[in-house]
Design an enzyme around this catalytic site. Structure first.
Site, PDB file in Angstrom:
ATOM      1  CE  LYS A  22      14.927  78.141  38.126  1.00  0.00           C
ATOM      2  NZ  LYS A  22      14.388  79.200  37.429  1.00  0.00           N
TER       3      LYS A  22
HETATM    4  C1  LIG Z   1      11.252  79.002  42.744  1.00  0.00           C
HETATM    5  C2  LIG Z   1      10.831  78.565  41.179  1.00  0.00           C
HETATM    6  N1  LIG Z   1       9.469  77.778  41.181  1.00  0.00           N
HETATM    7  C3  LIG Z   1       9.375  77.467  39.914  1.00  0.00           C
HETATM    8  C4  LIG Z   1       9.604  77.728  38.889  1.00  0.00           C
HETATM    9  C5  LIG Z   1       9.145  77.041  37.690  1.00  0.00           C
HETATM   10  O1  LIG Z   1       9.998  76.415  36.805  1.00  0.00           O
HETATM   11  P1  LIG Z   1       9.837  76.409  35.289  1.00  0.00           P
HETATM   12  O2  LIG Z   1      10.369  77.908  34.658  1.00  0.00           O
HETATM   13  O3  LIG Z   1      10.671  75.406  34.860  1.00  0.00           O
HETATM   14  O4  LIG Z   1       8.345  75.854  34.786  1.00  0.00           O
HETATM   15  C6  LIG Z   1      10.791  78.501  38.880  1.00  0.00           C
HETATM   16  C7  LIG Z   1      11.584  79.136  37.557  1.00  0.00           C
HETATM   17  O5  LIG Z   1      11.619  79.459  36.852  1.00  0.00           O
HETATM   18  C8  LIG Z   1      11.470  78.944  40.205  1.00  0.00           C
HETATM   19  O6  LIG Z   1      12.439  79.925  40.136  1.00  0.00           O
END
Ligand SMILES: Cc1ncc(COP(=O)(O)O)c(C=O)c1O
Length: 387
Positions: free
Chosen positions: A184
């Site tokens: 990210k």
């Molecule tokens: C659009 C989106 N929503 C939610 C997430 C979930 O985030 P995390 O991986 O920090 O749990 C991600 C990421 O990986 C994502 O790209």
């Protein structure tokens, strides 16, 4: 051949190392003063009252749903062109997902018209995703939400530092959820942030992210409390001090890194201008606001074998990816929602390929990706060598 240009790479330097070391030297690892500072600086950066750091973006979304009281019998409208975490958060609460279409090949975000069409008496919320850090049509979506009395959750996992009409993405709805996963724009490995202006939501999330306890270990360590009560069925969704320290450094670098992402995006767009004549489409050409340029999606010409294209890129040392296989087509979701078809989403998603994008990507590397793209497509006999 080894991949020479990865899809994504972390923008880390000595500052992140130093910040992590300082936490270790201070000998307090679980959520404490560094996290509080990360939260207050993050809140200030997006202009919101509350920012609550959590273990990851998925948990931020889950907590957002819980805090809004979403549960069995409720439906939440969500796009299918997103990471599966977005819709999983709804299912964790016992609610159902109502998939909505994206706008189309120029704008891969949820369609306000399709949201309106899908609302039923059971619909409780709209969960939007700012795909690639490009703003959804928030004014229209908020109007629909207001008209039907629905809550709005923003999955801002791609949207650190992005804004629309001067207002940060993640702060338009009732709750905004960010991810700090390694790829990210603001990365801590794992980690997330939930932002809200609503005191009631902040209070619930503060409690639910730590087992529904009324005080933290940190409070007791500081002598502010001697015991605690448990007032709700929470869970452990806490971040830690090392990640918060790294997050603070990354937050300080965010606008510089996003500016570099923008330059690279423009470089790609310029290099792919001629390819439009052969059917390559570049979404978000006229994106409003200030995007976060999290990824660079392109749509291959119709009829091109995507896997063959990706293989050819890999042979040239370039990693590519797909954002996303639509969620409703995954086995688990197909079994749950068997009749569902989303023609616009399916057609666009089948052509999508994501090119490498990260602040440390050099101009010559972007040129290499561009020439490899042209070569891969020429090989596929879609674009002539002069194209
Ligand atoms: C659009 C989106 N929503 C939610 C997430 C979930 O985030 P995390 O991986 O920090 O749990 C991600 C990421 O990986 C994502 O790209």
């Amino acid at each position: 051949m080894e991949v020479r240009i990865p899809l994504s790479d972390m923008a880390y330097g000595e500052e992140e190392e130093q910040a992590a070391l300082e936490v270790i030297h201070r000998r307090w690892l679980t959520m404490g003063s560094v996290t509080q500072k990360f939260e207050s600086e993050f809140a200030r950066s997006v202009g919101v009252k509350h920012a609550l750091a959590v273990s990851n973006g998925t948990h931020a979304l889950h907590l957002a749903c819980l805090a809004l009281g979403i549960g069995p019998g409720d439906e939440v409208i969500v796009p299918a062109l997103t990471f599966v975490a977005t819709t999983n958060a709804v299912l964790y609460c016992g609610a159902e997902v109502l998939f909505a279409e994206i706008i189309g090949q120029t704008e891969l975000n949820i369609s306000p018209e399709d949201i309106e069409r899908r609302i039923t008496p059971r619909t409780k919320a709209i969960m939007v995703v700012h795909y690639g850090g490009y703003p959804c049509r928030m004014p229209e979506i908020l109007e629909t939400a207001k008209h039907h009395g629905l809550a709005v959750i923003e999955d801002a996992a791609h949207a650190h530092g992005a804004s629309l009409n001067g207002r940060a993405l993640g702060t338009w709805g009732d709750v905004g959820c960010f991810s700090f996963f390694s790829n990210k724009n603001l990365a801590t490995g794992e980690g997330g942030m939930l932002v809200t202006d609503r005191d009631d939501i902040a209070e619930k999330v503060r409690s639910l992210r730590s087992h529904g306890m009324t005080t933290l270990t940190w409070d007791r360590h500081q002598g502010h409390a001697y015991s605690y009560d448990v007032i709700a069925l929470g869970n452990n969704y806490r971040i830690d001090e090392i990640r918060s320290a790294i997050g603070l450094v990354q937050l300080g670098k965010l606008s510089r890194n996003n500016a570099r992402r923008k330059t690279i995006t423009e470089h790609y767009r310029e290099g792919l201008k001629g390819a439009a004549a052969f059917g390559i489409k570049l979404p978000f050409g006229n994106s409003p606001g200030i995007p976060a340029y999290h990824i660079f999606p392109m749509l291959l010409p119709e009829g091109v074998d995507r896997i063959k294209f990706m293989e050819s890129m890999r042979k040239a040392g370039v990693q590519t990816s797909i954002h996303y296989p639509p969620i409703h087509q995954f086995t688990f979701y197909r079994q749950r929602y068997p009749q569902l078809s989303l023609p616009v989403t399916e057609k666009v998603a089948a052509r999508e390929v994501t090119l490498p994008l990260y602040p440390g990507l050099h101009d010559e590397e972007v040129d290499w990706v561009l020439s490899s793209t042209a070569e891969a497509l020429t090989f596929d006999r879609v674009i002539s060598p002069t194209g």
